[in-house]
Design a protein around this motif. Structure first.
Motif, short mmCIF file in Angstrom:
data_model
loop_
_atom_site.label_atom_id
_atom_site.label_comp_id
_atom_site.label_asym_id
_atom_site.label_seq_id
_atom_site.Cartn_x
_atom_site.Cartn_y
_atom_site.Cartn_z
N SER A 11 -36.40 23.11 23.83
CA SER A 11 -36.31 23.90 25.07
C SER A 11 -35.38 25.09 24.90
O SER A 11 -34.75 25.54 25.84
N LEU A 13 -34.85 29.18 23.30
CA LEU A 13 -35.54 30.43 23.58
C LEU A 13 -36.98 30.39 23.06
O LEU A 13 -37.92 30.85 23.73
N ALA A 14 -37.18 29.80 21.88
CA ALA A 14 -38.52 29.76 21.28
C ALA A 14 -39.46 28.91 22.14
O ALA A 14 -40.57 29.34 22.48
N SER A 35 -37.30 17.81 24.99
CA SER A 35 -36.07 18.37 24.42
C SER A 35 -34.98 17.32 24.30
O SER A 35 -34.76 16.55 25.23
N SER A 36 -34.30 17.34 23.19
CA SER A 36 -33.19 16.38 23.03
C SER A 36 -31.96 16.83 23.82
O SER A 36 -31.02 16.08 23.98
N ASP A 37 -31.97 18.09 24.32
CA ASP A 37 -30.81 18.51 25.12
C ASP A 37 -31.13 18.49 26.62
O ASP A 37 -32.14 17.92 27.06
N LYS A 44 -28.62 31.99 24.45
CA LYS A 44 -27.65 31.53 23.45
C LYS A 44 -26.71 32.64 22.98
O LYS A 44 -25.52 32.39 22.76
N VAL A 82 -37.74 13.54 19.86
CA VAL A 82 -38.96 13.15 19.13
C VAL A 82 -38.51 12.61 17.78
O VAL A 82 -37.76 13.27 17.05
N LEU A 109 -37.78 23.70 17.03
CA LEU A 109 -36.69 22.73 16.87
C LEU A 109 -35.32 23.34 16.61
O LEU A 109 -34.31 22.64 16.62
N ASP A 277 -35.89 29.43 15.11
CA ASP A 277 -34.94 29.21 14.02
C ASP A 277 -35.40 28.16 13.01
O ASP A 277 -34.88 28.11 11.90
N PRO A 287 -33.55 34.11 12.18
CA PRO A 287 -32.98 33.39 13.32
C PRO A 287 -32.35 34.33 14.36
O PRO A 287 -31.13 34.30 14.59
N VAL A 289 -33.20 36.77 18.24
CA VAL A 289 -33.97 36.80 19.48
C VAL A 289 -35.28 37.59 19.35
O VAL A 289 -36.34 37.11 19.74
N LYS A 320 -22.28 41.83 18.59
CA LYS A 320 -21.54 41.89 19.87
C LYS A 320 -20.02 41.86 19.62
O LYS A 320 -19.33 40.92 20.01
C1 LIG Z 1 -23.31 31.98 19.14
C2 LIG Z 1 -24.62 32.62 18.84
C3 LIG Z 1 -24.81 33.97 19.13
C4 LIG Z 1 -26.02 34.59 18.85
N1 LIG Z 1 -26.18 35.91 19.13
C5 LIG Z 1 -27.35 36.52 18.86
C6 LIG Z 1 -27.55 37.90 19.17
O1 LIG Z 1 -26.64 38.58 19.66
N2 LIG Z 1 -28.76 38.46 18.90
C7 LIG Z 1 -29.78 37.74 18.36
O2 LIG Z 1 -30.87 38.29 18.11
N3 LIG Z 1 -29.63 36.41 18.04
C8 LIG Z 1 -28.45 35.79 18.29
N4 LIG Z 1 -28.29 34.47 18.00
C9 LIG Z 1 -29.45 33.71 17.48
C10 LIG Z 1 -30.40 33.27 18.61
O3 LIG Z 1 -29.66 32.85 19.72
C11 LIG Z 1 -31.32 32.16 18.09
O4 LIG Z 1 -32.12 32.72 17.08
C12 LIG Z 1 -32.23 31.53 19.16
O5 LIG Z 1 -31.54 31.23 20.34
C13 LIG Z 1 -32.88 30.28 18.58
O6 LIG Z 1 -33.75 29.71 19.51
P1 LIG Z 1 -34.66 28.44 19.12
O7 LIG Z 1 -35.40 28.12 20.36
O8 LIG Z 1 -35.40 28.69 17.86
O9 LIG Z 1 -33.62 27.28 18.77
P2 LIG Z 1 -32.63 26.45 19.72
O10 LIG Z 1 -32.15 27.28 20.84
O11 LIG Z 1 -31.62 25.84 18.82
O12 LIG Z 1 -33.54 25.32 20.35
C14 LIG Z 1 -33.93 24.18 19.64
C15 LIG Z 1 -34.36 23.14 20.64
O13 LIG Z 1 -34.97 22.05 19.94
C16 LIG Z 1 -34.50 20.83 20.49
N5 LIG Z 1 -34.73 19.79 19.47
C17 LIG Z 1 -34.40 19.80 18.16
N6 LIG Z 1 -34.82 18.68 17.56
C18 LIG Z 1 -35.47 17.95 18.50
C19 LIG Z 1 -36.15 16.69 18.48
N7 LIG Z 1 -36.28 15.96 17.37
N8 LIG Z 1 -36.70 16.25 19.65
C20 LIG Z 1 -36.60 16.98 20.79
N9 LIG Z 1 -35.97 18.17 20.84
C21 LIG Z 1 -35.42 18.64 19.72
C22 LIG Z 1 -33.05 21.15 20.83
O14 LIG Z 1 -32.51 20.24 21.74
C23 LIG Z 1 -33.23 22.54 21.45
O15 LIG Z 1 -33.64 22.43 22.78
C24 LIG Z 1 -27.07 33.83 18.26
C25 LIG Z 1 -26.88 32.47 17.95
C26 LIG Z 1 -25.66 31.87 18.24
C27 LIG Z 1 -25.46 30.42 17.89
#
Ligand SMILES: Cc1cc2nc3c(=O)[nH]c(=O)nc-3n(C[C@H](O)[C@H](O)[C@H](O)COP(=O)(O)OP(=O)(O)OC[C@H]3O[C@@H](n4cnc5c(N)ncnc54)[C@H](O)[C@@H]3O)c2cc1C
Length: 384
Positions: A11, A13-14, A35-37, A44, A82, A109, A277, A287, A289, A320
């Protein structure tokens, strides 16, 4: 049309962006987000500038899982992990052993923070921040504390260093590299960032590996390989992320650095896709946005049975750090050429050019960031 849901694991951004984009194309097919969270929606990137912008962990969440479910006409299962995927049976298994069928499955994930293998009992007190729960823990730990040591002078390490300094903490940053943002900036850019952050109060320990972290009563003692010893209240690790691949790998889905997918974000298994990511799109782990936004739009169309390969334009990243506004779009790994650097009192402009004078990368710091739009428009697409 199938009544089985499109199942999205994750759950972040992706996960939510692909759901939102899919809903624009298809209002009927059920969508289930597992979502595990907590399943709430939040940005983020806000986590590394929340102190300066006066945000609390609670105010960072812009919509609860219930609100997201209502807005996007979908079902969210928060706090549900999962544990297995069965590609031939087109089902996933939850921690409570429940099995759920899918029509199409999206792996969103995320990634895990890398943990350095450090000596000392204090190593288990090291924090890292890659989600809201981690951030809540950091904010609780910071209460009543003054000294913070950050391991890693990359993008996240520098952003947290600047944010914590603004909030009045004394911040040290340790990195094995000789400059901050070593993977993104040419040397002059790194040196400028270092000077600006030092002027804001950050103390750097560069070219220094961390060896051990010991707990001494209420504080932590960080020992570096060069013999330096840092007494600190809190240690925050920001040394990088590793895509979450274990669930896919256990299901026989091909993984490399990330979950391997092609241009349509497809794995080699029918109706299983990955983005964000956790994914490696034709050899690239991005990794950030912007790649997620582009990937989600393409994937939503593919899920709606309009096959749409992902196209990534140039996607400069904004660092930032208010002490040193920075925009960077590094050249592709292996690109042939060199950085041409202009240094000014109030900034650095670095252009990575090929031998035939093509612009392949930019690094703009301080006042030079005002040229961002004009220069970014000249950059080649990351993936046509
Ligand atoms: C502090 C910080 C600052 C950042 N700043 C920037 C920025 O300024 N600009 C930029 O472009 N990017 C930035 N990023 C990167 C960007 O935020 C990430 O690339 C993006 O949020 C990743 O989204 P995601 O959905 O792929 O992963 P996540 O947000 O990590 O989501 C993964 C999801 O999968 C779930 N999950 C995982 N395994 C399981 C399972 N087995 N069963 C059920 N659910 C599961 C988790 O609970 C979570 O909900 C930053 C990252 C961080 C940490």
């Amino acid at each position: 049309m199938s009544s089985l849901p499109v199942v999205i694991i994750g759950s972040g951004l992706a996960g939510y962006t692909v759901a939102r984009e899919f809903r624009k194309l298809d209002t009927e097919t059920p969508i289930l987000i597992i979502s595990s969270d907590h399943g709430g929606f939040y940005s983020k990137p806000t986590l590394s500038n929340a102190l300066a912008t006066g945000k609390t962990p609670a105010s960072i969440v812009t919509a609860s899982s219930e609100k997201m479910a209502e807005q996007l006409k979908l079902t969210v299962l928060p706090h549900s992990r999962v544990t297995a995927i069965d590609p031939p049976g087109k089902s996933v298994t939850l921690q409570n052993r429940e099995r759920l069928q899918y029509s199409q499955l999206i792996l969103a994930l995320g990634a895990d923070p890398i943990r350095l293998p450090l000596e000392g009992a204090g190593a288990e007190d090291i924090l890292s921040v890659n989600d809201l729960d981690d951030y809540q823990r950091l904010r609780r730990t910071l209460e009543g504390k003054k000294e913070v040591t950050i391991l890693g002078a990359g993008l996240i390490g520098c952003e947290f260093a600047n944010d914590l300094t603004i909030a009045g903490y004394r911040v040290r940053v340790v990195d094995i590299s000789a400059q901050p943002l070593g993977r993104l900036l040419p040397q002059a850019g790194g040196a400028y960032m270092q000077r600006r952050l030092e002027a804001a109060g950050v103390v750097f320990h560069l070219g220094a590996a961390t060896q051990s972290v010991e707990r001494i009563h209420e504080s932590l003692r960080v020992t570096l390989a060069n013999g330096d010893v840092i007494q600190t209240d809190v240690v925050l690790s920001a040394v990088g992320l590793r895509p979450r691949t274990a669930l896919a790998e256990a299901a026989g889905i091909e993984v490399n650095r990330g979950i391997k997918v092609g241009r349509s974000l497809e794995t080699r298994h029918e109706d299983i896709y990955a983005l964000g990511d956790c994914a490696e799109v034709e050899g690239r782990v991005l990794p950030f946005v912007m790649p997620i936004m582009h990937a989600a739009r393409g994937l939503a169309a593919t899920l709606a049975r309009i096959p749409t390969p992902v196209r990534y334009p140039a996607m400069p990243v904004l660092v930032k750090t208010p002490a040193c506004p920075t925009v960077v779009s590094p050249p592709d790994a292996g690109a042939q050429g060199e950085w041409l650097v202009e240094e000014y009192v109030d900034g650095v402009k670095a252009l990575f050019k090929s031998r035939d004078d093509k612009l392949l990368g930019i690094a703009l710091l301080g006042a030079s960031t005002k040229e961002k739009n004009a220069l970014a428009a000249q950059l080649p697409a990351v993936m046509e």
